[in-house]
Design a protein around this motif. Sequence first.
Motif, short mmCIF file in Angstrom:
data_model
loop_
_atom_site.label_atom_id
_atom_site.label_comp_id
_atom_site.label_asym_id
_atom_site.label_seq_id
_atom_site.Cartn_x
_atom_site.Cartn_y
_atom_site.Cartn_z
N THR B 96 8.31 0.74 -18.64
CA THR B 96 8.89 1.76 -17.77
C THR B 96 7.99 2.09 -16.60
N SER B 97 6.77 1.56 -16.60
CA SER B 97 5.86 1.77 -15.46
C SER B 97 5.06 0.51 -15.22
N VAL B 98 4.86 0.22 -13.95
CA VAL B 98 3.98 -0.89 -13.59
C VAL B 98 3.06 -0.43 -12.46
N ILE B 99 1.83 -0.87 -12.54
CA ILE B 99 0.91 -0.61 -11.45
C ILE B 99 0.75 -1.95 -10.74
N ILE B 100 1.34 -2.04 -9.56
CA ILE B 100 1.39 -3.34 -8.88
C ILE B 100 0.30 -3.45 -7.82
N ASP B 101 -0.13 -4.67 -7.64
CA ASP B 101 -0.99 -5.00 -6.51
C ASP B 101 -0.17 -5.96 -5.64
N PRO B 102 0.44 -5.44 -4.57
CA PRO B 102 1.33 -6.29 -3.75
C PRO B 102 0.53 -7.17 -2.80
N HIS B 103 -0.41 -7.83 -3.41
CA HIS B 103 -1.39 -8.61 -2.67
C HIS B 103 -0.74 -9.80 -1.95
N GLU B 104 0.23 -10.43 -2.61
CA GLU B 104 0.82 -11.64 -2.03
C GLU B 104 1.65 -11.29 -0.80
N ILE B 105 2.54 -10.33 -0.98
CA ILE B 105 3.41 -9.98 0.14
C ILE B 105 2.60 -9.35 1.28
N ALA B 106 1.50 -8.70 0.92
CA ALA B 106 0.64 -8.10 1.95
C ALA B 106 -0.04 -9.18 2.78
N ASN B 107 -0.33 -10.33 2.16
CA ASN B 107 -0.92 -11.42 2.91
C ASN B 107 0.05 -11.99 3.93
N VAL B 108 1.34 -11.81 3.66
CA VAL B 108 2.35 -12.32 4.59
C VAL B 108 2.77 -11.24 5.59
N LEU B 109 3.07 -10.03 5.05
CA LEU B 109 3.67 -9.00 5.90
C LEU B 109 2.78 -7.78 6.15
N GLY B 110 1.60 -7.78 5.56
CA GLY B 110 0.69 -6.67 5.80
C GLY B 110 1.22 -5.36 5.24
N ILE B 111 0.92 -4.28 5.95
CA ILE B 111 1.35 -2.95 5.53
C ILE B 111 2.86 -2.88 5.34
N ASP B 112 3.60 -3.58 6.19
CA ASP B 112 5.06 -3.57 6.05
C ASP B 112 5.50 -4.13 4.70
N GLY B 113 4.77 -5.10 4.22
CA GLY B 113 5.08 -5.68 2.91
C GLY B 113 4.86 -4.67 1.80
N ILE B 114 3.77 -3.91 1.92
CA ILE B 114 3.48 -2.89 0.90
C ILE B 114 4.54 -1.79 0.96
N ARG B 115 4.89 -1.40 2.17
CA ARG B 115 5.95 -0.38 2.32
C ARG B 115 7.27 -0.86 1.74
N TYR B 116 7.55 -2.13 1.93
CA TYR B 116 8.79 -2.68 1.36
C TYR B 116 8.77 -2.59 -0.16
N MET B 117 7.62 -2.90 -0.78
CA MET B 117 7.53 -2.82 -2.24
C MET B 117 7.71 -1.36 -2.69
N LEU B 118 7.11 -0.45 -1.96
CA LEU B 118 7.27 0.98 -2.30
C LEU B 118 8.72 1.39 -2.14
N GLU B 119 9.30 1.00 -1.04
CA GLU B 119 10.66 1.43 -0.73
C GLU B 119 11.66 0.82 -1.70
N SER B 120 11.52 -0.46 -1.96
CA SER B 120 12.51 -1.15 -2.80
C SER B 120 12.40 -0.73 -4.26
N SER B 121 11.32 -0.01 -4.60
CA SER B 121 11.16 0.43 -5.99
C SER B 121 11.51 1.90 -6.17
#
Lengths: 593, 593
Positions: B96-121
């Motif tokens: 029911t909880s995950v602590i993610i490191d959006p390291h991969e998408i951040a390498n591609v999209l930077g801060i926007d990638g992290i925001r996308y992971m936050l937003e989509s969750s």
Amino acid sequence: MDSLEELISAARGEIEIDLLLEGAEIVNTLSGEQHHADVAVHKGRVVGFDCRSARECIDLSGFVLSPGFIDGHVHIESAMVTVPEYARAVVPKGTTSVIIDPHEIANVLGIDGIRYMLESSRRAPLNVYVMLPSCVPATKMETSGAVLDAESLSELMDDERVLGLAEVMNFPGVVFRDPEVLKKIRLAGNKRVDGHAPQLTGRDLTAYIAAGIKSDHECTTLEEAKEKLRQGMHIMIREGSAAKNLLELLPLVTPQNARQFLFVSDDRHSADILREGHIDFMVRTAIKHGLDPILALQIASLNAAMYFGLRDLGAIAPGYRADIAVLDDLKSLKVVKVIKDGKLVAEDNYLTARLEGTPAPKGMTMRIGPIDIGSFMIRSEGIKSERIKSESIKLEKMKIRSELASARVIGIIPDQIITKSLAIQPKIANGLMVADPDNDVLKMAVIERHRATGNVGLGLVKGFGLQSGAIATSVAHDSHNIVVVGVTDEEMLDAVLKVKEMGGGLAVIKDGRIEASLTLPVAGLLSEMYMRDVAEGIDDCIDAAHDLGCQLKDPFMTLSFLCLPVIPELKLTDKGLVDVAKFQIVPLFMESA
Amino acid sequence: MDSLEELISAARGEIEIDLLLEGAEIVNTLSGEQHHADVAVHKGRVVGFDCRSARECIDLSGFVLSPGFIDGHVHIESAMVTVPEYARAVVPKGTTSVIIDPHEIANVLGIDGIRYMLESSRRAPLNVYVMLPSCVPATKMETSGAVLDAESLSELMDDERVLGLAEVMNFPGVVFRDPEVLKKIRLAGNKRVDGHAPQLTGRDLTAYIAAGIKSDHECTTLEEAKEKLRQGMHIMIREGSAAKNLLELLPLVTPQNARQFLFVSDDRHSADILREGHIDFMVRTAIKHGLDPILALQIASLNAAMYFGLRDLGAIAPGYRADIAVLDDLKSLKVVKVIKDGKLVAEDNYLTARLEGTPAPKGMTMRIGPIDIGSFMIRSEGIKSERIKSESIKLEKMKIRSELASARVIGIIPDQIITKSLAIQPKIANGLMVADPDNDVLKMAVIERHRATGNVGLGLVKGFGLQSGAIATSVAHDSHNIVVVGVTDEEMLDAVLKVKEMGGGLAVIKDGRIEASLTLPVAGLLSEMYMRDVAEGIDDCIDAAHDLGCQLKDPFMTLSFLCLPVIPELKLTDKGLVDVAKFQIVPLFMESA
């Protein structure tokens, strides 16, 4: 740490470090084991176990190092000493951190009192963290020196040494959702909110916990602690001077739940600290009664650090503050040395570190006003009261004129802070009610001392046993007005005047003379002397009270709790007698004679 | 909780509550026991164990309730699905909880990638917390889609769902005190800093920990974990797809240290999640191998909550979020239902909650520039290189002209992400270096795809076993350029063009045709399909690669790690071959033939 860079360099062995503690075993609260380690220390922090040299080396072969002990909840005021003098006593016993609730001094001095505790502890060889008192004053049925609402507390909540909101004693305020109480809880935000919920159970307990209150130090039975533990409270096992819960609660601790437990002293008197010890005493006793030493030392250090979010305390490991108790062994638990922030600060039960004093907010805490005792006399069918005008406290103020009626008398239960509410026909002489030492019914008064309101609450008490004289103290929970009990009005007055003259303290009057006294100039609560001298001063006063016929173990402690109107059944404040069950002021004399 | 008042009312039983889970036993991670409790839930929170009625009652007699599981460290990108699809798969397994490191998408999209992971969750039935990627890009020897310095990270550090700084892979940056690395650590403040320190030991490990890095998920041996545990690290036991450490590390767990352990999946592929499970699999396996079930479930829930300071997760108790896994029993650990924030969200391994999509930042992540392959050819005494001008990727770019010299060849070690650096005489045809499938030496290229730089890194690899064709992927750690390996230049080019055309993904070329492919349109890393379909798509690609002669278990995973220049010994990036030990770009051909 000033410099992360230097810490890293030291840990890598690139620079000469400050201190090496060689040859000892350590209790590793993190890996849950005891193992050999040469503990390297630099700039007050542990920097590893692999170092071979340092500016200073201490050979500790044969000893066991434990993280310094943490007292999770303590009112330092109960020891009647200042913070530095408290440190002088407890640091040599291995305590390197305390989480204080400066509730008593806050009742007298408000935010200034809390600031004084913060300030006076800043340079002590003891980490002093503060939980902000949540219930000042305890009730509206008494006059305190300050009123701390949520807005006042917000001034200090962001202080880095403030860890949250202290014991929320006002449980009805929580479960009935008093807006001001909930405001204080919300104010704590991500910081901790400590509980104080003796015997609270069932749905009310659940509601209290659901509000975010996640600790309790008032469990007295295993069942009570079990219920609270299951619902998620951290159980602060208390071994104070009056309340001693360690042996009762110990069987609840298992390896699977041990992390939910803390050790706390709450109210522990100087004499007990000096004679038995502090948290070390609890660890020693717990181990003696079968608790795994590793778990015991985790409870005494790491668990409090975890609960309060103090991430660099409670363990001996890289990056942690070098707060270390050097123990003879895990059986005697004798503390032979104490290291605080990487410095040797105590040896052989003696503090070697220098202490710095802080100017105390003295004086002006004995503002006793010109009052008219008559205005506080209780009228009833059975009593004719007479106002006696006066400009200051005089003999006449202590007189209660009475006829025929039964009076509500506070009945003391030895060794307890709860009382009985008794109905007794008072003794009358010359139209005035007087003490009746033959039946152990004495007169009692609470004189307001913060705002010179002139309030004097009058009552009767049974169980003190004084055959003559009077005893008074400015330590009187929670508002700390002056409370006095005596056989004659004259001696009661003398006792109060002595307390006033000292700027606070304890006084015993015998045959019209001052038989013993202890000065408590800081807020009328704390001495500035050594703890040993304070303990002796208290003993002298107790001895003198015993000479007057009192048989209570600690008459001054008993006396100080007679004013606390949140503990059943009958209490006296400067505003009058309080029926705690009804939570209201009641007349001294009953309706019908 | 919107309203503390309502929570308290519900806990007191003053109002009708939302949900009652009747008849079950609960695993009480706080009291460390299993006991009967009817769990009352209101507005998404547990409000007690004593309620008898509710708007909705679920009879759970015979079942065991556990706090929902928490994955303490996971790269969701490894499952190649979006966060909602990840939730669809793991929530029914009790997570029911995950602590993610959006390291991969951040390498591609930077801060926007992290925001996308936050937003989509945000609206997923799964608590998603983020640790900010600390090492984007991993090195300067590659081209990533973004550079996240401390200043960029500071934009997000205060977000309430951001819990700190993710795995600090750059351990030299820590121990040699790179200002930018320490700036990131300082930026975390009171939040957590996770470690990533495979095989780091001794003084360097101590320095790394002293810097404030208090966890590690890279322990592969008991000795390694023991050293880290003793020095205060939280040990994240990992059971990913490639790295599986559970059984090795389990013997280290004792009741006295269990709280220092967490369960994490790190990189776990869709197929493994679907087949074996997620954190439930770790708990089941741990119990099967003798770990006390209470400790196992604490490790799977409460411990991560404590480590990350998530005070209302990890237990079933008043005030906690009602995130609950309903288990058949503690042996099978079969998850039959899942409650999330007080709502039934999964039954019988099927997510019943509705999922909401979030528009993904698609497209524009396949920016492949016009480059000249010749500029990347390695000159040495043994090799004559020839520049071939061109405006786009063409067949010619894949050609390496060579004579006589020995080449540095990446030697694959099956099932490992480390490689060997081999010296092999390459095969030459018509003055150009070509693949030599008879000796299993293939050509490999990394095509920069973020900024259209035109960079193409070229190399040779041994161990893939392809007899014909080519395989390519846009998942290529950590910069996620397009990596391709193949027998003929023509097919390598086709594979790259197919990946480009899909906007990212996996492709297998056989006999000049597209044999299999999987589209990964989100950042070239994630599919938007169901996890099951993604797993099938990957399997199809793997099967197709096997048909080409490859015998590696997962050729695409192997391929994706051939670009990661922080893992020994020899890797290839868009900038060229990297000798990881030297931490520098090296020529393809050796100095002397």
